[in-house]
Design a protein around this motif. Structure first.
Motif, PDB file in Angstrom:
ATOM      1  N   SER A 101      -5.968  -2.256   3.240  1.00 51.26           N
ATOM      2  CA  SER A 101      -6.631  -3.551   3.042  1.00 51.26           C
ATOM      3  C   SER A 101      -8.149  -3.399   3.005  1.00 51.26           C
ATOM      4  N   LEU A 102      -8.701  -2.448   3.748  1.00 50.86           N
ATOM      5  CA  LEU A 102     -10.148  -2.272   3.767  1.00 50.86           C
ATOM      6  C   LEU A 102     -10.660  -1.656   2.465  1.00 50.86           C
ATOM      7  N   VAL A 103      -9.910  -0.719   1.909  1.00 48.46           N
ATOM      8  CA  VAL A 103     -10.281  -0.186   0.596  1.00 48.46           C
ATOM      9  C   VAL A 103     -10.162  -1.282  -0.461  1.00 48.46           C
ATOM     10  N   LEU A 159      -6.896 -11.741   3.691  1.00 54.13           N
ATOM     11  CA  LEU A 159      -7.577 -11.299   2.480  1.00 54.13           C
ATOM     12  C   LEU A 159      -8.032 -12.446   1.584  1.00 54.13           C
ATOM     13  N   LEU A 160      -7.183 -13.454   1.364  1.00 53.25           N
ATOM     14  CA  LEU A 160      -7.561 -14.543   0.464  1.00 53.25           C
ATOM     15  C   LEU A 160      -8.796 -15.293   0.957  1.00 53.25           C
ATOM     16  N   ARG A 181      -8.098 -16.089  10.017  1.00 56.70           N
ATOM     17  CA  ARG A 181      -7.434 -15.097  10.853  1.00 56.70           C
ATOM     18  C   ARG A 181      -5.925 -15.161  10.654  1.00 56.70           C
ATOM     19  N   CYS A 182      -5.293 -13.987  10.654  1.00 55.18           N
ATOM     20  CA  CYS A 182      -3.838 -13.942  10.507  1.00 55.18           C
ATOM     21  C   CYS A 182      -3.178 -14.295  11.841  1.00 55.18           C
ATOM     22  N   ASP A 207      -1.982  -4.534   6.285  1.00 51.26           N
ATOM     23  CA  ASP A 207      -1.449  -3.953   5.055  1.00 51.26           C
ATOM     24  C   ASP A 207      -0.066  -4.518   4.746  1.00 51.26           C
ATOM     25  N   ALA A 208       0.775  -4.566   5.749  1.00 54.51           N
ATOM     26  CA  ALA A 208       2.129  -5.076   5.544  1.00 54.51           C
ATOM     27  C   ALA A 208       2.125  -6.584   5.303  1.00 54.51           C
ATOM     28  N   ALA A 209       1.344  -7.319   6.101  1.00 55.54           N
ATOM     29  CA  ALA A 209       1.372  -8.776   6.038  1.00 55.54           C
ATOM     30  C   ALA A 209       0.660  -9.330   4.811  1.00 55.54           C
ATOM     31  N   GLU A 210      -0.452  -8.727   4.418  1.00 56.52           N
ATOM     32  CA  GLU A 210      -1.277  -9.288   3.351  1.00 56.52           C
ATOM     33  C   GLU A 210      -1.113  -8.570   2.006  1.00 56.52           C
ATOM     34  N   CYS A 211      -0.818  -7.274   2.049  1.00 58.27           N
ATOM     35  CA  CYS A 211      -0.700  -6.493   0.803  1.00 58.27           C
ATOM     36  C   CYS A 211       0.746  -6.193   0.436  1.00 58.27           C
TER      37      CYS A 211
END
Length: 501
Positions: A92-94, A177-178, A447-448, A458-462
């Motif tokens: 997610s950071l990349v 992320l959004l 915030r998630c 990564d799992a939750a957002e990507c």
């Protein structure tokens, strides 16, 4: 004697003939034509005249190259942050750094460039005369008569993109992320563009005051560092955060940290060297002091860490290199080489110690963006006041400054403090306000939830992972748990004592 004389005459006649032949074969020399102040807002009509003739092709080639070098820095930020974080947030950071490239790429064309570098405007913000890159072509830019608007626009667009990429690293482990994407667009418009206008547009109030910032001490680094601090405040602390020890874990991939540092170090030659806006001695000097400050700061940080555990840390070396690059940024086109050594030593010590500030402020700045960028940028601004030299600025052939303390221009320290304070406070307060209102919009909670945080962004957002071996675990039996984490939802096992999570 006569034979010697005839031999000499023969050699001279041969050399003269060769020179004449070379002159005949060489293409005709086209002298540089000064810009003719055409009334056209675009700089001329390409159908009737060669618009490139107003510019040195060497300058153009260097600035195109510098633009590409700065672009390379943006994924470098992503890899640097990714390596420092835990593996469940690595991808997610990349991705956030690439989002910043694309989002600001659009925003800059839409109105960012016009608000920052239009030829008109007041002391605080530019006009919308160049909205959608309208009339952005061959007219000399506001930064230098040696570079046309269009080239200056793409070069400065890379600065605009990397700045929010630096800031959103604060979303590590718990930021969605959004909302971060929305933040990047809004922040670039309301925070970055005005600060960059103040410092770099000749009409800006800081530029008129006499503030010196060659490549972004305040618009890029202090603005992004203070924004990251504000982002951390608005997000709140991560799950499991301790008031005393924070959330201790080892960086999950030191190789990524080193890779990101390489991208940044190489790209910084375009970041600082390109800010000369010409292929000149000033650009060369900027590259030399940039490399020197980074080298000295990298080793200084290593020695600072050695005093604690006796180890030569790769992460410490990379952190030191980055803060050295940050600190020299505002002064890179103003200070002599010997001064860059002082920059490296001072920022290596100060930023290393500043990583402890987050504990005193009780703020979960997860990857020390505030210490690495805001504090280091401030150090660079102040040292520029001491060591800026008029003869260094003049290396491009036309820039004239009063210099700093070494030129007995003592008021420069006040100008640097004013610019630093204005950028830090405006960015911090503005970022808090922007995030507050974004968080109120349905579907844009910044915030998630706790389950997503524990399982990983990564799992939750990507829905993807940085490494294949995580996929193997995810494909295990439904409901399988490892040390209390549901692997079927993309979670990770809790780290063993002394291991990263």
């Amino acid at each position: 004697m006569s034979s010697i004389t005839s031999s000499i005459a023969s050699v001279l006649s041969t050399n003269t003939a060769s020179a004449a032949d070379t002159a005949t074969l060489a293409p005709p020399f086209v002298p540089l034509v000064l810009y003719n102040n055409t009334p056209s807002e675009t700089g001329g009509n390409s159908l009737t005249e060669d618009l490139t003739i107003f510019y040195d092709r060497g300058d153009l080639a260097w600035m195109i190259t510098a633009s590409a070098l700065v672009l390379l820095m943006i994924p470098g930020v992503g890899y640097f942050y990714s390596g420092l974080a835990r593996r469940k947030s690595a991808l997610s950071l990349v991705l956030l750094s690439m989002f910043a490239t694309a989002i600001v790429g659009f925003q800059w064309v839409l109105w960012g460039f016009s608000l920052t570098f239009s030829h008109s405007g007041g002391p605080f913000i530019g006009s919308l005369e160049n909205i959608g890159f309208r009339n952005v072509l061959a007219q000399p830019c506001v930064g230098s008569p040696k570079v046309p608007d269009l080239l200056f626009a793409i070069y400065q667009g890379m600065f605009a993109a990397i700045t929010p990429a630096l800031a959103v690293g604060a979303a590590t482990d718990r930021g969605r992320l959004l909302p971060a994407c929305v933040f990047i667009f809004v922040w670039s418009t309301l925070i970055y563009d005005p600060i960059a206008f103040w410092a770099w547009n000749p009409k800006g109030w800081l530029a008129k005051l006499g503030y010196l910032d060659f490549a972004g001490g305040t618009p890029v680094h202090m603005a992004s560092g203070s924004a990251a601090l504000a982002y951390s405040v608005m997000l709140g602390k991560r799950h499991g955060y301790s008031k005393v020890h924070g959330l201790p874990y080892r960086p999950h991939n030191v190789t990524h940290v080193i890779l990101g540092t390489v991208f940044l170090w190489v790209g910084w030659f375009g970041f600082n060297g390109g800010s000369a806006l010409s292929a000149s001695m000033r650009a060369i000097m900027a590259c030399v002091v940039t490399h020197t400050a980074a080298s000295v700061s990298a080793m200084t940080w290593c020695f600072m860490d050695m005093r604690l555990d006796g180890k030569m840390s790769a992460v410490g070396f990379c952190s030191g290199a980055v803060v050295g690059l940050v600190a020299i940024t505002p002064g890179s086109g103003f200070v002599p080489v010997w001064a860059s050594i002082i920059f490296g030593v001072v920022v290596g010590v100060v930023s290393n110690l500043a990583t402890k500030l987050k504990y005193y402020m009780a703020i979960d700045d997860s990857i020390d963006i505030f210490a690495s960028h805001c504090v280091a940028g401030f150090v660079g601004n102040i040292l520029t006041a001491f060591f800026a030299a008029d003869y260094i600025a003049r290396l491009d052939g036309y820039t004239s400054i009063k210099g700093g303390w070494i030129n007995k221009h003592y008021i420069q320290l006040g100008y640097q403090l004013a610019g630093s304070a204005a950028g830090l406070s405006y960015s911090f307060i503005g970022t808090c306000i922007i995030l507050f209102f974004i968080n109120l919009i349905p579907g844009l909670s910044i915030r998630c939830d706790l389950e997503s945080e524990i399982g990983g962004i990564d799992a939750a957002e990507c829905g993807e992972f940085a490494y294949d071996y995580v996929e193997v675990a995810r494909e295990g039996p439904t409901g399988m748990e490892i040390e209390g984490v549901d692997v079927s939802k993309g979670g990770e096992a809790s780290p063993a004592p002394g291991k990263e999570g």
